[in-house]
Write an enzyme that holds these catalytic residues in place. Structure first.
Site, PDB file in Angstrom:
ATOM      1  N   LYS A   1      26.778   3.784 -38.262  1.00 23.69           N
ATOM      2  CA  LYS A   1      26.102   5.229 -38.289  1.00 23.69           C
ATOM      3  C   LYS A   1      25.066   5.056 -39.176  1.00 23.69           C
ATOM      4  O   LYS A   1      24.132   5.611 -39.015  1.00 23.69           O
ATOM      5  CB  LYS A   1      27.030   6.218 -38.536  1.00 23.69           C
ATOM      6  CG  LYS A   1      28.225   6.069 -37.919  1.00 23.69           C
ATOM      7  CD  LYS A   1      28.364   6.647 -36.396  1.00 23.69           C
ATOM      8  CE  LYS A   1      29.490   6.678 -35.449  1.00 23.69           C
ATOM      9  NZ  LYS A   1      30.896   6.845 -36.193  1.00 23.69           N
TER      10      LYS A   1
ATOM     11  N   TRP B   1      37.561  12.885 -34.542  1.00 24.72           N
ATOM     12  CA  TRP B   1      37.900  11.657 -35.367  1.00 24.72           C
ATOM     13  C   TRP B   1      39.194  12.019 -36.369  1.00 24.72           C
ATOM     14  O   TRP B   1      39.985  11.420 -36.484  1.00 24.72           O
ATOM     15  CB  TRP B   1      36.843  11.261 -36.347  1.00 24.72           C
ATOM     16  CG  TRP B   1      35.670  10.539 -35.493  1.00 24.72           C
ATOM     17  CD1 TRP B   1      34.264  11.027 -35.020  1.00 24.72           C
ATOM     18  CD2 TRP B   1      35.832   9.263 -34.471  1.00 24.72           C
ATOM     19  NE1 TRP B   1      33.718  10.349 -34.213  1.00 24.72           N
ATOM     20  CE2 TRP B   1      34.508   9.380 -33.860  1.00 24.72           C
ATOM     21  CE3 TRP B   1      36.635   8.448 -34.136  1.00 24.72           C
ATOM     22  CZ2 TRP B   1      34.241   8.426 -32.826  1.00 24.72           C
ATOM     23  CZ3 TRP B   1      36.467   7.523 -33.202  1.00 24.72           C
ATOM     24  CH2 TRP B   1      35.469   7.366 -32.470  1.00 24.72           C
TER      25      TRP B   1
ATOM     26  N   ASP C   1      37.011  10.476 -44.707  1.00 20.62           N
ATOM     27  CA  ASP C   1      36.161   9.696 -43.728  1.00 20.62           C
ATOM     28  C   ASP C   1      34.568  10.307 -43.730  1.00 20.62           C
ATOM     29  O   ASP C   1      34.503  11.059 -43.402  1.00 20.62           O
ATOM     30  CB  ASP C   1      36.840   9.862 -42.339  1.00 20.62           C
ATOM     31  CG  ASP C   1      36.204   9.174 -41.332  1.00 20.62           C
ATOM     32  OD1 ASP C   1      35.036   8.414 -41.454  1.00 20.62           O
ATOM     33  OD2 ASP C   1      36.630   9.350 -40.011  1.00 20.62           O
TER      34      ASP C   1
HETATM   35  C1  PLP Z   1      32.277   6.624 -35.121  1.00 18.35           C
HETATM   36  C2  PLP Z   1      33.279   7.484 -36.292  1.00 18.35           C
HETATM   37  C3  PLP Z   1      34.649   6.836 -36.420  1.00 18.35           C
HETATM   38  C4  PLP Z   1      34.931   5.585 -35.577  1.00 18.35           C
HETATM   39  O1  PLP Z   1      34.442   4.572 -36.036  1.00 18.35           O
HETATM   40  P1  PLP Z   1      34.599   2.959 -35.626  1.00 18.35           P
HETATM   41  O2  PLP Z   1      34.093   2.077 -36.655  1.00 18.35           O
HETATM   42  O3  PLP Z   1      34.380   2.845 -34.233  1.00 18.35           O
HETATM   43  O4  PLP Z   1      36.348   2.896 -35.625  1.00 18.35           O
HETATM   44  C5  PLP Z   1      35.391   7.512 -37.118  1.00 18.35           C
HETATM   45  N1  PLP Z   1      35.242   8.608 -37.790  1.00 18.35           N
HETATM   46  C6  PLP Z   1      33.927   9.085 -37.758  1.00 18.35           C
HETATM   47  C7  PLP Z   1      33.488  10.299 -38.472  1.00 18.35           C
HETATM   48  C8  PLP Z   1      32.950   8.435 -37.267  1.00 18.35           C
HETATM   49  O5  PLP Z   1      31.624   9.302 -36.887  1.00 18.35           O
END
Ligand code: PLP
Length: 356
Positions: free
Chosen positions: A190, A99, A166
Site C-alpha cells: 500500500k 480486514w 494492522d
Molecule cells: C491490504 C490489507 C491487508 C491484506 O494484505 P495482504 O498483504 O494482501 O495480506 C490487511 N490489512 C489491511 C488494513 C489492508 O489494507
C-alpha cells in the site's frame, strides 16, 4: 495521456523507487548482477536488508526494546501469527472493516477472541468510540486504516493491555508513537513496495509467553534471531522497500509526509462535500481516512455512477471504482500520489458536475 494511479493496493510507488528498481534490476549495488538474481547471503544484500530495517527504525523513531523484521506472507499471515504468538486465553478486537473481521476470525482459532465494538451496523462507515477493553485480554487489536471503507483511527489509543495494530494502509503516512504499541504490522503493497513482504515492529518483551508450540517459521523469535534471513526473503521487495524508505527520509520524514497527505485529502474531501453530485460515505470528519477516500453519487444521481467512471477514465483516472462492498468510488491517496493527481480528480469532478 498522464495516468493518475488511485489503486488501493498494489498501488502507486514513488518514481524514485521505480527508477532505483530499474537500476537495481540492471546492476545491483555495483555487483554487476541484477537484484533479481543476487544471493540473499551476499554482503550487498545483507547491507540492503539492514539499511531497510534501520530506516524503518529511524523514520518511525522506534524506541529501544523493539525489533523490526520483514516477513513473507503479507498482512494476512499476521492475522494468524499475532494470536499464535501472543494469545494465551483471551484477546480483544475492534472490528472496523473487512480486514479487521479477517484478523478477528483467526484469533478465534486460538482462544477466546472478544469483539469489543464494531461499526458493522452502518457498513463500517465510522470508528466506534466508547468501548471497554477487558483488562484480562492478552492484547487489543486495532486496524488503524480501513482501506475498503475509508475510515482511519488517527489517534493512538491508550489502553491497559498490549496494543497491536494492522497499519497496512497508513504506515509511514504520519508519525506514530510506537511506544504505545506492542506490535505493529503492515503489508508492503500500500505505501512501501511491491507486494511480497510485511514489516513487523515488535516489543521483544511480549514474546515467549504462550504455552502452545509455534511452528518455527511462524515464530517471531526465529526471524528476530536470524535478522529476517531465516529463509530466503523476498529480495526484490525488500530492495524496493529500502528505496521508498530512502525517499521518505530525503523528503524530510513522516511529519512532512503527513502534512502533504492531509492537504491532498482535504482537497478531495472539500470537493466531495461541495459538489452536488457526490456524497462522502464517512460523515464524521474525524473518522475520515487520509489514505482511502470513499464517496458515492448523491441521491437522485445514482444512475450517473457508470458515466462518471467512464468520464474519469477518459481523463486518465485509474482505479477509482469503490470496493464491491461499498460501491461508488474510492480514491487512494497514498504517500507517492502527487497533489497534481488529486487536483486532476477534483477538476474532473467539477467538469462532470457542469455537464449534469
Ligand atoms: C491490504 C490489507 C491487508 C491484506 O494484505 P495482504 O498483504 O494482501 O495480506 C490487511 N490489512 C489491511 C488494513 C489492508 O489494507
Amino acid at each position: 495521456m498522464k495516468k493518475h494511479n488511485f489503486y488501493a493496493g498494489p498501488s502507486i510507488l514513488p518514481q524514485y523507487t521505480i527508477d532505483k528498481s530499474i537500476e537495481g534490476i540492471k546492476d545491483f549495488a555495483g555487483t554487476g548482477l541484477s537484484v533479481l538474481e543476487i544471493s540473499h547471503r551476499s554482503k550487498e544484500f545483507i547491507a540492503c536488508m539492514n539499511n531497510a530495517i534501520a530506516l524503518v527504525k529511524e523514520l518511525l523513531e522506534v524506541p529501544a526494546g523493539y525489533q523490526v523484521i520483514f516477513l513473507g506472507g503479507g498482512a494476512s499471515m499476521q492475522f494468524a501469527m499475532v494470536p499464535m504468538n501472543l494469545m494465551n486465553k483471551k484477546s480483544a478486537y475492534l472490528v472496523t472493516g473487512e480486514w479487521a473481521t479477517k484478523a478477528f476470525k483467526e484469533a478465534k482459532i486460538y482462544g477466546e477472541a472478544v469483539e469489543v465494538a464494531t461499526s458493522k451496523d452502518k457498513n463500517f462507515s465510522y470508528i466506534p468510540k466508547n468501548y471497554t477493553v477487558p483488562e484480562d485480554a492478552d492484547y487489543f487489536h486495532i486496524t488503524t486504516n480501513n482501506t475498503i471503507y475509508g475510515t482511519e483511527l488517527k489517534k493512538d489509543p491508550d489502553v491497559k493491555v498490549p496494543l497491536i495494530a494492522d497499519m497496512s494502509s497508513d504506515i509511514f503516512s504520519r508519525p506514530v508513537d510506537v511506544s504505545k504499541y506492542s506490535l505493529i504490522y503492515a503489508g508492503a503493497q500500500k505505501n512501501l513496495a511491491p507486494a511480497g513482504v510485511a514489516v513487523v515492529i515488535i516489543k521483544e518483551e511480549i514474546l515467549g509467553k504462550v504455552s502452545r508450540p509455534v511452528p518455527t517459521m511462524l515464530d517471531y523469535r526465529t526471524h528476530i534471531k536470524a535478522e529476517s534471513m531465516f529463509n530466503t526473503p523476498p529480495v526484490f521487495t525488500v530492495f524496493a522497500a529500502e528505496q521508498t524508505l530512502k525517499w521518505l527520509k530525503e523528503l524530510g520524514g513522516l511529519k512532512v509526509m503527513q502534512k502533504k497527505n492531509v492537504e491532498k485529502a482535504q482537497l478531495l474531501y472539500d470537493e466531495i462535500d461541495r459538489n452536488k453530485l457526490f456524497v462522502p460515505t464517512v460523515n464524521d470528519t474525524e473518522d475520515r481516512s487520509f489514505m482511502n477516500i470513499c464517496f458515492v453519487m448523491a441521491e437522485g444521481y445514482k444512475e450517473l455512477e457508470q458515466p462518471f467512471l467512464d468520464f474519469a477514465k477518459s481523463k486518465g483516472m485509474i482505479g477509482i471504482a469503490g470496493h464491491r462492498s461499498v460501491g461508488g468510488f474510492r480514491a487512494s491517496t497514498y504517500n507517492a500520489l502527487p497533489r497534481e493527481s488529486v487536483q486532476a480528480l477534483v477538476d474532473t469532478m467539477r467538469e462532470f458536475e457542469k455537464s449534469h
